[in-house]
Write an enzyme that holds these catalytic residues in place. Sequence first.
Site, PDB file in Angstrom:
ATOM      1  N   HIS A   1       7.435  32.607 -37.615  1.00 26.00           N
ATOM      2  CA  HIS A   1       8.586  33.468 -37.926  1.00 26.00           C
ATOM      3  C   HIS A   1       9.707  33.279 -36.918  1.00 26.00           C
ATOM      4  O   HIS A   1       9.513  32.708 -35.849  1.00 26.00           O
ATOM      5  CB  HIS A   1       8.187  34.945 -38.007  1.00 26.00           C
ATOM      6  CG  HIS A   1       7.601  35.514 -36.749  1.00 26.00           C
ATOM      7  ND1 HIS A   1       6.246  35.569 -36.510  1.00 26.00           N
ATOM      8  CD2 HIS A   1       8.184  36.057 -35.645  1.00 26.00           C
ATOM      9  CE1 HIS A   1       6.025  36.132 -35.334  1.00 26.00           C
ATOM     10  NE2 HIS A   1       7.182  36.430 -34.775  1.00 26.00           N
TER      11      HIS A   1
ATOM     12  N   HIS B   1      13.359  35.621 -30.608  1.00 22.13           N
ATOM     13  CA  HIS B   1      12.374  34.580 -30.335  1.00 22.13           C
ATOM     14  C   HIS B   1      12.024  33.784 -31.587  1.00 22.13           C
ATOM     15  O   HIS B   1      12.293  34.211 -32.711  1.00 22.13           O
ATOM     16  CB  HIS B   1      11.097  35.154 -29.705  1.00 22.13           C
ATOM     17  CG  HIS B   1      10.311  36.112 -30.562  1.00 22.13           C
ATOM     18  ND1 HIS B   1      10.475  37.468 -30.503  1.00 22.13           N
ATOM     19  CD2 HIS B   1       9.345  35.899 -31.485  1.00 22.13           C
ATOM     20  CE1 HIS B   1       9.636  38.054 -31.351  1.00 22.13           C
ATOM     21  NE2 HIS B   1       8.940  37.118 -31.963  1.00 22.13           N
TER      22      HIS B   1
ATOM     23  N   GLU C   1       7.066  32.433 -28.933  1.00 21.68           N
ATOM     24  CA  GLU C   1       5.794  33.139 -29.111  1.00 21.68           C
ATOM     25  C   GLU C   1       4.795  32.170 -29.743  1.00 21.68           C
ATOM     26  O   GLU C   1       5.168  31.359 -30.597  1.00 21.68           O
ATOM     27  CB  GLU C   1       6.037  34.331 -30.052  1.00 21.68           C
ATOM     28  CG  GLU C   1       4.805  35.159 -30.387  1.00 21.68           C
ATOM     29  CD  GLU C   1       5.130  36.313 -31.355  1.00 21.68           C
ATOM     30  OE1 GLU C   1       6.168  36.265 -32.049  1.00 21.68           O
ATOM     31  OE2 GLU C   1       4.327  37.254 -31.395  1.00 21.68           O
TER      32      GLU C   1
HETATM   33 CO    CO Z   1       7.255  37.687 -33.155  1.00 22.69          CO
END
Ligand code: CO
Length: 135
Positions: A7, A78, A128
């Site tokens: 994502h 992020h 991440e």
């Molecule tokens: Co995230």
Amino acid sequence: MITGLDHIAIAVPDLDAAIQRFMTDFGLDYEGTEEVEAAKTSTAFFPLPPTSIELVHPLRGEGAIAKYLEKRGGGIHHLCFRTDDIEADVARLKDKGYIFTSDAPTPGAHGATVIFIHPKCCDGVLIELSQPAEA
Ligand code: CO
């Protein structure tokens, strides 16, 4: 091994307004909102295969997202890479000198296990790593 772009996350000061924008204006499917206690965030996910958009908002006005919004306002926060073995990827990257923002992976949204690489290791981009619950 990193297997995909899980994502892209956007920090938002007004979660309800941002949900309306992505759902109504952009016409994306709204998967719902989840409180992630470990990260002190409320997250809203909009699947956009093969990836997703994640809206992140501070839970109870605390935590890293609250500080981010205070300093910079909303913005791209992020990128998240999906991994099929987060422990192996963390060990491999630590060997190469990467610094993580926590000592070990923690629970993320959707029951995933997540960890963040320090942005100073990636040209200012917060990355991440996420291992899905079922992987
Ligand atoms: Co995230």
